[in-house]
Design an enzyme around this catalytic site. Structure first.
Site, short mmCIF file in Angstrom:
data_model
loop_
_atom_site.label_atom_id
_atom_site.label_comp_id
_atom_site.label_asym_id
_atom_site.label_seq_id
_atom_site.Cartn_x
_atom_site.Cartn_y
_atom_site.Cartn_z
N GLU A 188 56.62 74.74 79.04
CA GLU A 188 56.71 73.48 79.86
C GLU A 188 55.37 73.13 80.26
O GLU A 188 55.12 71.77 80.30
CB GLU A 188 57.27 73.96 81.24
CG GLU A 188 58.74 74.28 81.00
CD GLU A 188 59.49 73.13 80.63
OE1 GLU A 188 59.17 72.17 80.80
OE2 GLU A 188 61.00 73.27 80.37
N ARG A 192 54.17 69.14 79.29
CA ARG A 192 54.10 68.31 80.50
C ARG A 192 52.71 68.28 80.88
O ARG A 192 52.04 66.98 80.89
CB ARG A 192 54.81 68.82 81.93
CG ARG A 192 56.27 68.97 81.46
CD ARG A 192 57.11 69.46 82.61
NE ARG A 192 58.28 70.01 82.20
CZ ARG A 192 59.31 69.84 83.21
NH1 ARG A 192 59.38 68.68 84.04
NH2 ARG A 192 60.57 70.12 82.96
N ASP A 320 66.03 73.45 70.19
CA ASP A 320 65.91 71.94 69.88
C ASP A 320 64.34 71.40 69.09
O ASP A 320 64.27 70.74 68.12
CB ASP A 320 66.27 70.97 70.89
CG ASP A 320 65.51 71.48 72.29
OD1 ASP A 320 64.80 72.32 72.31
OD2 ASP A 320 65.95 70.94 73.48
N GLU A 453 67.47 62.32 76.49
CA GLU A 453 67.52 62.20 75.15
C GLU A 453 68.48 61.46 74.62
O GLU A 453 67.96 60.97 73.52
CB GLU A 453 68.29 63.95 74.95
CG GLU A 453 67.28 64.97 74.96
CD GLU A 453 67.05 65.47 76.53
OE1 GLU A 453 66.17 65.98 76.78
OE2 GLU A 453 68.09 64.99 77.24
#
Length: 572
Positions: A188, A192, A320, A453
């Protein structure tokens, strides 16, 4: 008496009998009368025609004024989005005449939504990680790194919100401190914070962003110090102690370990220090050694041995973005020989993906199964809705037949993902869906946390096919967010997409991804062009460094990789 007689003589010219006795004078009077009548009639006709002309001119002037206002709005919108000549202005001018007025209006609506989200964050949670709109306070869900602020930098810049961008820049320069005694997620924090700072640097050229990106990346690097090179997924930012979550049995997570390559390679390119790139590429080298024939990896990996542990195979949560980055590192590397193995691994994984594809009855919705051992689970996360966009983007590297096959699959999956939204009373998608024979789809976990998404895939498909249907779908999704998630103090998710109950969190990715992708969906494709930029998994665009050997690498649509002509549609 003479004066009285003179006056009487003048009045006789007004008497009809005078002219009846003198025919020549009567004829002359008639001619004068007719001439006067013609002159008066002609003047009235000219006046009427003049009034008609003036009315037409006023109408045309009004139309031109409206067009000018639209043009000013566009220049203020798109022009603001391209503040530097060497970055965006020229492509905008080139596409100016092609910009649809409806797109301009929709783009303005998305920009207004971003302003509402941002000003709410600024008012109630400035400098904190995320806003809780219902209670009007901030929460530090990422250790107090200003996640929403950093995630929003490039969105603000691309939308031309310069005042807001500059204020955020000052906070980064003066208040952002990474020396936190906090167990940060490597994944993360990379996507980010490192990604957000690098994107802001690439867009603005302001070195403060690069300096901060280097600072946080240096604090993350010890996570890669494992026997296999597979990183631990957590690290204390102040102390540098890495670890993994207990609930993974000490294993690392596939997506968390294979989704730092874009950012770390970009950081090495911009700093000239190869250590970041080496750490990231070692992970792929390790996975390449034992890469399965179907290219599908379980979500758990042992950081000591580098081997996969028995666990779920999925294109949803925890799997993913590993597959996404295999493709995007190849694009980032100009598709050159040095990154060829990324593309090869990705193509292997896409062949494996085909084995997970099934269709529903009765409506033949195409979906992606999850796999546990030899058994398939007929469940698909909304997170997996990035796949249509990935397939569309990657299809351009195939020969014509395969390109068409994977593009068609992308289109089918996008239709399913759009129906995730359309199938609920709120027209917002749940977190995941189950598929049962004869029942098409049913929502499983029914919350919606403003995920991006599906609109991400719609943006890719619109740009790469020119099919405006994808814009219409995106607009419908945006309107559903506006109707269900917007409140006076920001945007919230839904606790249940069936009832419309609201939660108390404005996720940072709503500003970083959802609104940015929607804005780009209604913008000319030259805005953050795929030929010059690659998006990380948090939608932060990173500039593609030109390759020195142009014979090895071209743009996205180089001659060797031209897609079938139907790919282009009405792409401008």
């Amino acid at each position: 008496m003479a004066r009285s007689r003179s006056s009487t003589n003048r009045w006789r010219y007004l008497h009809p009998s005078y002219y009846l006795k003198r025919p020549k004078r009567l004829a002359l009077l008639f001619i004068v009368f007719v001439a006067a009548t013609v002159v008066v009639w002609d003047r009235q006709t000219l006046t009427r025609e003049h009034e008609v002309e003036v009315s037409k001119l006023n109408e045309e002037l009004s139309q031109l004024h409206n067009q000018l206002q639209d043009l000013k709005k566009f220049l203020g919108d798109a022009g603001d989005s391209f503040p530097f000549e060497d970055k965006f202005n020229e492509p905008t001018k080139k596409n100016l005449v092609h910009d649809d007025p409806i797109d301009i209006q929709r783009r303005q609506k998305v920009k207004e939504a971003m302003l509402h989200a941002w000003t709410s964050y600024e008012k109630y949670a400035w400098g904190q990680d995320e806003l809780q709109p219902q209670t009007k306070n901030g929460v530090n869900s990422f250790g107090g790194l200003g996640a929403t602020l950093i995630d929003s930098l490039d969105t603000l810049y691309i939308m031309g919100l310069h005042e807001q961008f500059q204020k955020a820049r000052e906070w980064v320069a003066n208040s952002l401190d990474f020396n936190k005694n906090y167990e940060a997620s490597v994944f993360e924090t990379t996507i980010r914070v490192v990604g957000g700072l690098l994107s802001a640097y690439d867009l603005s050229g302001d070195k403060i962003f690069l300096e901060k990106a280097k600072d946080i990346a240096d604090r993350l690097l010890p996570a890669w110090d494992t026997p296999s090179g597979i990183p631990y997924n957590r690290i204390n930012l102040a102390l540098g102690n890495p670890s993994n979550h207990g609930w993974t049995g000490g294993n690392s997570i596939l997506a968390d370990s294979g989704t730092e390559q874009l950012e770390l390679i970009a950081l090495s390119q911009r700093t000239g220090d190869p250590k970041y790139k080496q750490k990231a590429e070692n992970v792929i080298a390790q996975l390449h050694k034992t890469f399965p024939n179907d290219g599908l990896l379980p979500i758990y990996i042992n950081p000591h041995t580098g081997s996969s542990s028995y666990s779920t195979i999925t294109f949803g949560a925890m799997g993913d973005s590993f597959y996404e980055y295999l493709l995007k590192v190849w694009i980032q590397g100009n598709k050159s020989e040095s990154v060829k193995h990324y593309r090869e691994m990705w193509e292997t994984s896409m062949q494996g993906l085909l084995g997970l594809i099934r269709k529903t009855t009765p409506s033949s919705f195409t979906y992606i199964c999850e796999k546990n051992g030899d058994s398939l689970s007929h469940k698909m996360d909304e997170l997996a809705c990035f796949v249509p966009g990935m397939l569309a983007l990657g299809s351009f590297g195939y020969e014509t037949d395969k390109a068409g096959k994977f593009l068609s699959l992308a289109e089918e999956l996008a239709w399913t993902c759009y129906n995730f939204y359309q199938s609920t009373p709120t027209k917002l998608a749940g977190e995941n869906y189950y598929f049962h024979s004869g029942q098409d789809m049913s929502v499983g976990t029914s919350w919606n946390i403003l995920r991006p998404e599906t609109v991400e895939s719609l943006m890719y498909l619109w740009r790469l096919t020119g099919n405006k249907t994808y814009q219409e779908w995106g607009w419908n999704i945006f309107q559903a967010f506006e109707k269900n998630s917007r409140i006076d103090s920001g945007y919230v998710g839904l606790t249940d997409v069936n009832t419309g109950g609201k939660d108390n969190m404005m996720q940072s990715f709503f500003l970083a991804e959802t609104l940015k992708y929607l804005y780009l969906l209604f913008s000319p494709p030259s805005l953050v062009s795929f030929d010059e930029w690659v998006f990380n998994t948090e939608a932060h665009p990173l500039r593609i460094f030109p390759h020195h050997n142009r014979g090895e690498a071209g743009g996205l649509l180089d001659e060797k990789q031209k897609p079938p002509s139907r790919f282009f549609g009405s792409v401008r």
